[in-house]
Motif scaffolding. Structure first.
Motif, mmCIF file in Angstrom:
data_model
loop_
_atom_site.group_PDB
_atom_site.id
_atom_site.type_symbol
_atom_site.label_atom_id
_atom_site.label_comp_id
_atom_site.label_asym_id
_atom_site.label_seq_id
_atom_site.Cartn_x
_atom_site.Cartn_y
_atom_site.Cartn_z
ATOM 1 N N ALA A 121 34.279 19.598 52.284
ATOM 2 C CA ALA A 121 35.040 20.841 52.220
ATOM 3 C C ALA A 121 34.295 21.977 52.912
ATOM 4 O O ALA A 121 33.067 22.028 52.936
ATOM 5 N N ILE A 122 35.054 22.888 53.487
ATOM 6 C CA ILE A 122 34.495 24.050 54.187
ATOM 7 C C ILE A 122 34.500 25.221 53.218
ATOM 8 O O ILE A 122 35.554 25.690 52.771
ATOM 9 N N LYS A 123 33.309 25.709 52.885
ATOM 10 C CA LYS A 123 33.187 26.759 51.880
ATOM 11 C C LYS A 123 33.357 28.146 52.484
ATOM 12 O O LYS A 123 32.757 28.468 53.500
ATOM 13 N N VAL A 124 34.162 28.942 51.793
ATOM 14 C CA VAL A 124 34.414 30.324 52.192
ATOM 15 C C VAL A 124 34.131 31.229 50.998
ATOM 16 O O VAL A 124 34.709 31.045 49.928
ATOM 17 N N GLY A 125 33.245 32.214 51.169
ATOM 18 C CA GLY A 125 32.984 33.206 50.132
ATOM 19 C C GLY A 125 33.864 34.426 50.346
ATOM 20 O O GLY A 125 33.909 34.969 51.445
ATOM 21 N N ILE A 126 34.570 34.843 49.301
ATOM 22 C CA ILE A 126 35.505 35.963 49.418
ATOM 23 C C ILE A 126 35.161 37.046 48.407
ATOM 24 O O ILE A 126 35.005 36.781 47.207
ATOM 25 N N MET A 127 35.035 38.282 48.899
ATOM 26 C CA MET A 127 34.824 39.448 48.036
ATOM 27 C C MET A 127 36.125 40.220 47.948
ATOM 28 O O MET A 127 36.681 40.617 48.968
ATOM 29 N N ALA A 128 36.596 40.457 46.735
ATOM 30 C CA ALA A 128 37.892 41.105 46.541
ATOM 31 C C ALA A 128 37.757 42.315 45.635
ATOM 32 O O ALA A 128 36.905 42.353 44.740
ATOM 33 N N ASP A 129 38.586 43.313 45.874
ATOM 34 C CA ASP A 129 38.697 44.412 44.918
ATOM 35 C C ASP A 129 39.999 44.219 44.156
ATOM 36 O O ASP A 129 41.085 44.504 44.663
ATOM 37 N N LEU A 130 39.863 43.742 42.911
ATOM 38 C CA LEU A 130 41.021 43.490 42.061
ATOM 39 C C LEU A 130 41.147 44.509 40.940
ATOM 40 O O LEU A 130 42.221 44.639 40.344
ATOM 41 N N THR A 131 40.060 45.240 40.651
ATOM 42 C CA THR A 131 40.086 46.196 39.540
ATOM 43 C C THR A 131 39.404 47.512 39.891
ATOM 44 O O THR A 131 39.308 48.391 39.037
ATOM 45 N N GLY A 132 38.940 47.675 41.110
ATOM 46 C CA GLY A 132 38.219 48.878 41.504
ATOM 47 C C GLY A 132 39.112 49.937 42.122
ATOM 48 O O GLY A 132 40.345 49.930 41.960
ATOM 49 N N ALA A 133 38.497 50.833 42.882
ATOM 50 C CA ALA A 133 39.188 52.014 43.410
ATOM 51 C C ALA A 133 40.280 51.684 44.414
ATOM 52 O O ALA A 133 41.196 52.484 44.624
ATOM 53 N N THR A 134 40.213 50.518 45.055
ATOM 54 C CA THR A 134 41.215 50.147 46.056
ATOM 55 C C THR A 134 41.983 48.889 45.646
ATOM 56 O O THR A 134 42.509 48.160 46.483
ATOM 57 N N ALA A 135 42.046 48.649 44.348
ATOM 58 C CA ALA A 135 42.694 47.427 43.855
ATOM 59 C C ALA A 135 44.185 47.384 44.169
ATOM 60 O O ALA A 135 44.769 46.298 44.276
ATOM 61 N N ASP A 136 44.811 48.556 44.343
ATOM 62 C CA ASP A 136 46.252 48.546 44.600
ATOM 63 C C ASP A 136 46.593 47.793 45.881
ATOM 64 O O ASP A 136 47.605 47.099 45.958
#
Length: 380
Positions: free
Chosen positions: A18-33
């Protein structure tokens, strides 16, 4: 919170697993919308691509985590992804992306993100960062070109911006553009604090004599600006750049406040009829969802992951070890990437990691984004 979209065994990058991909997300911070639909689009694409057989028969294994729009948490996640063998990284904001640029270059990990800051396009400064669509600065240039034409060349412009590296990214380039083009536009910027209303800021812009408010911010605060402009009875015209050119802005502000708003964005909305809508629309329908519900930024996340996947596929086809340098070379040399019109054609080179410079211009009519001009480049 970690989310994943994966198939096949977890393995290192060079053993055919499998090809691993690391993802950083803003789900609850200042730009979560806007961060939430963007992240959903990225994970949706990965799930869809894996169901199509993955990348040259290899599944994509995504580790997606909420960093709450905090740079230290992004740095911690980056270390985690590197230690676990991620082959590429998908980041999010300008602050976190710029903070990680040196590490990304040293570790030779191809990195894309939601940030469209112009310095990330220079391979000499950011050798492993890639920006698929028009930068914030190119969006600002297109917006100012439109304002110069709309105003007869002497309009007064206020720029309302997020008080962050994201918000300030295009400010100087916009000021320089006015000088370079010898426009007679006035130009003043205002930082937007976290607030329940922006009546005071709108009043300051009125005192400046502003006729246009260009907004470099996310949907929710931008919608409040539009409502406050309407409530004051002002005839200032609102011009949104990418991160407030969306359905959330329209729904939150309401039809009266958004009528006539101009939107400058390099991403086609779900009502555009572009061929590239078909796959994500069908995928969402299979999940009991729809593009109308998920919106433009879902598409932005979907096709950002698509461009990265195309680079990985090209690197595999080229033979040799699948690693960061091989993927970087593939992205730089594989030619244009077709997104079915959702993005303008994306193409990188060894001397530029700027995939495109064009945006489209929309006007809001009866709560809908109506196209005025497609694929507009900053004026020569």
């Amino acid at each position: 919170m970690a989310l994943s979209a994966c198939g096949g065994p977890s393995s290192s990058s060079d053993d055919g697993g499998a090809i691993k991909v690391g993802i950083m997300a803003d789900l609850t911070g200042a730009t979560a919308d806007i961060g939430t639909p963007y992240n959903k689009g990225m994970l949706g694409y990965i799930d869809w691509r894996n169901k199509q057989g993955g990348i040259e028969g290899r599944k994509i294994e995504a580790d997606s985590n909420d960093f709450t729009y905090e740079v230290p948490k992004a740095e911690q996640l980056y270390k985690k992804y590197v230690s676990e063998g991620s082959l590429v990284i998908q980041g999010w904001g300008t602050g976190d992306t710029e903070a990680l640029t040196a590490k990304v270059g040293a570790d030779e990990l191809p990195f894309m993100s939601g940030s469209l800051a112009e310095p990330l396009t220079d391979p000499e400064e950011s050798p492993y960062n890639f920006v698929n669509i028009a930068t914030y600065s190119d969006q600002m240039r297109v917006a100012l070109d439109w304002i110069a034409e709309d105003s007869g060349g002497d309009g007064k412009v206020a720029v309302f911006h997020n008080d962050s590296p994201f918000g300030t990214a295009p400010l100087k380039d916009g000021e320089d553009w006015i000088k370079d083009k010898d426009y007679g536009l006035s130009y003043k910027s205002y930082a937007m604090p976290a607030s329940s209303n922006y009546v005071g800021l709108v009043s300051q812009a009125e005192s400046q004599g502003a006729e246009y408010i260009v907004i470099q911010n996310v949907s929710s605060p931008s919608a409040q600006v539009a409502k406050d402009v309407k409530a004051k009875g002002s005839d200032m015209k609102v011009v949104c750049l990418n991160w407030c050119s969306d359905e959330l802005f329209l729904k939150t502000a309401g039809n009266e406040a958004t009528e006539g708003v101009i939107m400058v964005t390099p991403v086609a909305p779900p009502n555009s009829g572009k061929p590239g809508l078909d796959d994500p629309a069908a995928y969402l329908e299979s999940k009991g969802d729809s593009l109308d519900e998920e919106g433009l930024h879902y598409l932005q996340g979907w096709y950002t992951m698509h461009v990265m996947a195309e680079g990985i596929e090209e690197a595999i086809k080229n033979g040799g070890e699948l690693d960061g340098p091989a993927i970087r070379e593939a992205l730089e040399t594989m030619g244009p990437v077709d997104t079915g019109g959702v993005f303008a054609t994306v193409e990188f080179s060894e001397t530029s990691h700027r995939g495109s410079t064009s945006s489209s211009i929309f006007e809001v009519k009866d709560g809908e984004m109506v196209s005025l001009q497609d694929d507009v480049e900053p004026k020569n």
